[in-house]
Design an enzyme around this catalytic site. Sequence first.
Site, short mmCIF file in Angstrom:
data_model
loop_
_atom_site.label_atom_id
_atom_site.label_comp_id
_atom_site.label_asym_id
_atom_site.label_seq_id
_atom_site.Cartn_x
_atom_site.Cartn_y
_atom_site.Cartn_z
N VAL A 44 -12.79 11.26 15.18
CA VAL A 44 -12.30 11.79 13.57
C VAL A 44 -12.77 13.64 14.07
O VAL A 44 -11.22 14.15 13.82
CB VAL A 44 -13.08 11.10 12.82
CG1 VAL A 44 -12.73 12.39 11.44
CG2 VAL A 44 -13.11 10.02 12.42
N CYS A 45 -13.42 14.27 14.04
CA CYS A 45 -13.58 15.40 14.31
C CYS A 45 -12.84 16.49 15.76
O CYS A 45 -11.91 17.48 15.53
CB CYS A 45 -15.02 15.97 14.65
SG CYS A 45 -15.72 15.45 13.44
N THR A 46 -12.11 15.25 16.27
CA THR A 46 -10.83 16.30 17.54
C THR A 46 -10.33 16.30 16.59
O THR A 46 -9.15 17.15 16.93
CB THR A 46 -10.71 15.44 18.08
OG1 THR A 46 -11.97 15.28 18.99
CG2 THR A 46 -9.81 15.70 19.44
#
Length: 218
Positions: A44-46
């Site tokens: 998700v952070c990517t």
Amino acid sequence: MALRINDIAPDFTADTTEGEISFHDWIGDGYAVMFSHPKDFTPVCTTELGMMAGMVPEFAKRNAKIIGISVDPVEDHMRWKADITTYTGNNVSYPMIGDTELKVAKLYDMLPAAAGDTSLGRTPADNATVRTVFVIGPDKKVKLSLTYPMTTGRNFDEILRALDSIQLTAKHQVATPANWNHGEDVIITAAVSNEDAKARFGDYEAKLPYLRTTKMPT
């Protein structure tokens, strides 16, 4: 003590992918958006870091800088940047803070004091609360904070929308209604009398005795 709206955003010195920074000096006389991540190489952070990389020009139009933070080392951030570009096509040009001793995460009340002093051995779940977006003004005060769960990707269009409101309402004695977007009507604050409202904004409409709307000031 939790950070609240209008608290001074704590200053700090940290290593980043763009070299060492002193946070308040780095912010300068504009706005800053700091968004945090529990771990490098998380899916998700990517997507989020890549999305923000593509939105740098939009934030720049608003005199706002972007800075990311994760508890992992800067060396890991540099390798992560390649994955972000591969997936999103966007190059991360903004700095990413390495917070391996968890100092910034604790300073901003995203982790408790009992979390220890190293990121080594910590899983994303251990750092699940390092998921807050802070908008900080030129006065170095917190203007907005939003915390998301790890499984919910952030809507950065909402951060832009909120930033538009924050900047507009800092300049004029107005507020913005629910779901407001740039260019739409605004609310005249209670601090402005009817006479002053007429002089300042021209025509306005009294929807309720305490709710008056007018065109967005320019």
